[in-house]
Design an enzyme around this catalytic site. Structure first.
Site, PDB file in Angstrom:
ATOM      1  N   HIS A  84      47.041  36.046  36.456  1.00  0.00           N
ATOM      2  CA  HIS A  84      46.726  37.287  37.228  1.00  0.00           C
ATOM      3  C   HIS A  84      45.313  37.038  37.537  1.00  0.00           C
ATOM      4  O   HIS A  84      44.317  36.663  36.663  1.00  0.00           O
ATOM      5  CB  HIS A  84      46.868  38.414  35.951  1.00  0.00           C
ATOM      6  CG  HIS A  84      46.297  39.526  36.271  1.00  0.00           C
ATOM      7  ND1 HIS A  84      46.893  40.534  37.157  1.00  0.00           N
ATOM      8  CD2 HIS A  84      44.789  40.129  36.082  1.00  0.00           C
ATOM      9  CE1 HIS A  84      46.149  41.396  37.585  1.00  0.00           C
ATOM     10  NE2 HIS A  84      44.709  41.205  36.929  1.00  0.00           N
ATOM     11  N   ASP A  97      50.701  53.437  32.169  1.00  0.00           N
ATOM     12  CA  ASP A  97      49.560  52.977  32.725  1.00  0.00           C
ATOM     13  C   ASP A  97      49.559  53.620  34.170  1.00  0.00           C
ATOM     14  O   ASP A  97      48.419  53.882  34.553  1.00  0.00           O
ATOM     15  CB  ASP A  97      49.948  51.511  33.376  1.00  0.00           C
ATOM     16  CG  ASP A  97      48.553  50.860  33.996  1.00  0.00           C
ATOM     17  OD1 ASP A  97      47.572  50.922  33.473  1.00  0.00           O
ATOM     18  OD2 ASP A  97      48.866  50.225  35.281  1.00  0.00           O
ATOM     19  N   ARG A 113      41.960  57.449  35.679  1.00  0.00           N
ATOM     20  CA  ARG A 113      40.791  56.626  35.582  1.00  0.00           C
ATOM     21  C   ARG A 113      40.111  56.506  36.979  1.00  0.00           C
ATOM     22  O   ARG A 113      38.739  56.553  37.210  1.00  0.00           O
ATOM     23  CB  ARG A 113      41.111  55.104  34.970  1.00  0.00           C
ATOM     24  CG  ARG A 113      41.330  55.213  33.565  1.00  0.00           C
ATOM     25  CD  ARG A 113      41.772  53.898  33.148  1.00  0.00           C
ATOM     26  NE  ARG A 113      41.051  52.916  33.296  1.00  0.00           N
ATOM     27  CZ  ARG A 113      41.233  51.519  33.882  1.00  0.00           C
ATOM     28  NH1 ARG A 113      42.614  51.303  33.756  1.00  0.00           N
ATOM     29  NH2 ARG A 113      40.356  50.598  34.131  1.00  0.00           N
ATOM     30  N   SER A 130      45.242  47.774  30.828  1.00  0.00           N
ATOM     31  CA  SER A 130      46.035  48.110  31.814  1.00  0.00           C
ATOM     32  C   SER A 130      46.688  46.854  32.384  1.00  0.00           C
ATOM     33  O   SER A 130      47.862  46.849  32.852  1.00  0.00           O
ATOM     34  CB  SER A 130      45.190  48.777  32.885  1.00  0.00           C
ATOM     35  OG  SER A 130      45.509  48.915  34.355  1.00  0.00           O
ATOM     36  N   LYS A 132      51.046  45.514  31.815  1.00  0.00           N
ATOM     37  CA  LYS A 132      52.025  45.069  32.776  1.00  0.00           C
ATOM     38  C   LYS A 132      52.509  43.680  32.617  1.00  0.00           C
ATOM     39  O   LYS A 132      53.742  43.443  32.666  1.00  0.00           O
ATOM     40  CB  LYS A 132      51.456  45.451  34.142  1.00  0.00           C
ATOM     41  CG  LYS A 132      51.231  46.952  34.387  1.00  0.00           C
ATOM     42  CD  LYS A 132      50.419  47.186  35.539  1.00  0.00           C
ATOM     43  CE  LYS A 132      48.997  47.085  35.408  1.00  0.00           C
ATOM     44  NZ  LYS A 132      48.256  47.711  36.478  1.00  0.00           N
TER      45      LYS A 132
HETATM   46  N1  URA Z   1      43.948  45.884  37.585  1.00  0.00           N
HETATM   47  C1  URA Z   1      44.654  46.960  36.882  1.00  0.00           C
HETATM   48  O1  URA Z   1      46.045  46.791  37.130  1.00  0.00           O
HETATM   49  N2  URA Z   1      43.971  47.723  35.918  1.00  0.00           N
HETATM   50  C2  URA Z   1      42.748  47.919  35.924  1.00  0.00           C
HETATM   51  O2  URA Z   1      42.328  48.640  35.017  1.00  0.00           O
HETATM   52  C3  URA Z   1      41.910  46.858  36.960  1.00  0.00           C
HETATM   53  C4  URA Z   1      42.469  46.190  37.464  1.00  0.00           C
END
Ligand code: URA
Length: 465
Positions: free
Chosen positions: A97, A176, A183, A198, A202
């Site tokens: 990621h 999320d 947010r 967040s 995932k």
């Molecule tokens: N990517 C995400 O999935 N969440 C965040 O808070 C920032 C970047």
């Protein structure tokens, strides 16, 4: 009414009230795992009103989340919906990621490289965000490619190809979706604890055995201050490790776009050239970083004793064409027309093109990658409003990178836009973003630091937040 939402408190058997949790955080207290679980469940099932969730998010943003709160939030969010289990594949599941950058296209290299080395790569990716591009928007430049698969289809592609790049399903991590949208509207995105929960919720819901994080620093990264980026990297490593996923974070350079191309199709085409074993000018940093990230994935996935040996295996998968075969097979398995890769330049049909020449002679000393990212977006490669289509052919090709010497009048960059009218503003942004100097700029290392579990935990113990 909703603020009367109650749940049994296992520790004291007294009911929880959302208002009490907001006040506790507002006043600098730390919530326990049960209290955080209560808020996350309320976000996922809609039983806590958005204004109360927004108030708690702002309190969390202002006060910061402790390492323990971040861990509890990540786990509760991970568990808020369906999860994917790669167990049936009979392979170790790994992923990478990135915290986001410009020209950041390593996913199209590391996923097939790791899969070609015998690992499963269930990659759940995102769309363009702010000045950064999105993996899904890039791969959708291939006609027919489906990013929305059911979990069953996802598993079938993984079983066939070893890698699959898809979008999040509605069932995965519903908390999320609610919290991220809030947010975005309440100025509470840039919080290490909230970002960590967040992203990792995932990734962990995809059942990964190992994860490699690419945390960007420099002019094109979201967290511009190095200490903030380091804290986030350490926090994510420690949190994912606590959840049982072997994790490292590489702090990598985003003081200029990665590679030669920034856009959608042109980024994919650049990756396919590398997968074919070519070494195009200006793509060397992309090749090197992808091999380093893949090397760590292969090592953490148990296929190499060290990341260096993983790098060598990844390099072999580039040279022998096996990673290219995985990539093309994945594209076809997800409905994409892989024949577009037969003629990379022929398929590229931008509406308008402009070559920007160097306006001075000298060394390229600075590239403000955030401004360059906005230029790419305004050429048509990104969106003004959510849900809009993107232009697969828009973007920028850089003919010179940071540190290169260039003569006045030589091509510096080529801009590809949807229409002629879309060229002017990005050209002006590009001219403001690039600086020249009489002497070469200091070199910036591509990978400046690696956090493992041990170094991340030590960093967090010493960090003053
Ligand atoms: N990517 C995400 O999935 N969440 C965040 O808070 C920032 C970047």
């Amino acid at each position: 009414m909703n603020d009367l939402k109650k749940a049994p408190d296992k520790s004291s058997s007294s009911p929880l009230h959302t208002i009490d949790l907001i006040r506790k955080k507002r006043d600098g207290g730390a919530l326990d795992a049960h209290e955080i679980g209560f808020l996350v469940a309320g976000a996922a099932d809609g039983s806590i009103p958005l204004e109360q969730l927004a108030a708690w998010l702002m309190a969390a943003w202002l006060r910061g989340l402790t390492v323990e709160e971040t861990r509890a939030l990540t786990m509760a969010m991970r568990d808020s919906g369906e999860k994917f289990s790669p167990r049936g594949l009979g392979k170790v599941a790994v992923d990478k990621h990135s915290t986001g950058g410009v020209g950041d296209k390593t996913s199209f290299l590391v996923a097939p490289l790791a899969a070609a080395c015998g690992l499963a790569v269930p990659m759940i990716s995102g769309r363009a965000l702010g000045h950064t591009g999105g993996t899904l928007d890039k791969v959708e430049a291939v006609p027919g490619y489906r990013t929305t698969l059911t979990l069953k289809e996802f598993e079938a592609v993984l079983a066939q190809c070893g890698a699959s790049i898809v979008s999040q399903t509605p069932e995965l991590v519903p908390a999320d979706r609610v919290l991220y949208a809030l947010r975005d509207r309440t100025g509470t995105v840039e919080s290490p604890g909230l970002i960590c929960a967040s992203i990792l919720s995932k990734k962990l819901a995809a059942g990964l055995d190992a994860l490699v994080l690419d945390v960007k620093t420099g002019s094109g990264s979201f967290l511009r201050k190095r200490e903030d980026a380091e804290y986030l990297a350490a926090l994510m490593v420690a949190t994912a490790e606590a959840a049982g996923t072997r994790t490292v974070a590489l702090m990598t350079d985003m003081s200029q776009p990665l590679g030669r191309m920034a856009g959608n199709w042109i980024e994919l085409a650049e990756c396919v050239r590398l997968l074919r074993g070519e070494r195009p000018d200006g793509s060397e940093d992309l090749r090197e970083l992808s091999l380093r990230l893949a090397g760590w994935m292969i090592h953490l996935g148990g296929k190499a004793a060290t990341p260096e040996q993983g790098f060598a295996l990844a390099e072999r998968a580039l040279a022998d064409g096996s990673a290219l075969r995985v990539f093309l097979e994945m594209v076809a398995a997800q409905g994409g027309d892989a024949s577009v890769f037969n003629d990379l330049t022929g398929f590229h049909k931008p509406g308008a093109t402009l070559i920007v020449e160097a306006w001075e002679s000298g060394y390229v000393s600075e590239m403000d990658a955030t401004s360059l990212g906005w230029a790419v977006q305004r050429l048509g490669a990104g969106r003004e409003r959510s849900g809009e289509p993107v232009d697969p052919h828009a973007g920028i090709e850089f003919h010179a990178r940071r540190g290169a010497h260039i003569e006045r009048g030589q091509p510096l960059a080529t801009l590809y836009a949807t229409t002629q009218e879309k060229l002017a503003e990005p050209a002006a942004l590009l001219k403001q973003a690039i600086r020249f100097s009489a002497t070469p700029p200091d070199a910036v290392p591509l990978v400046s630091r690696v956090f493992s579990r041990e170094s991340a935990e030590a960093y967090l113990r010493d960090a003053v937040r």
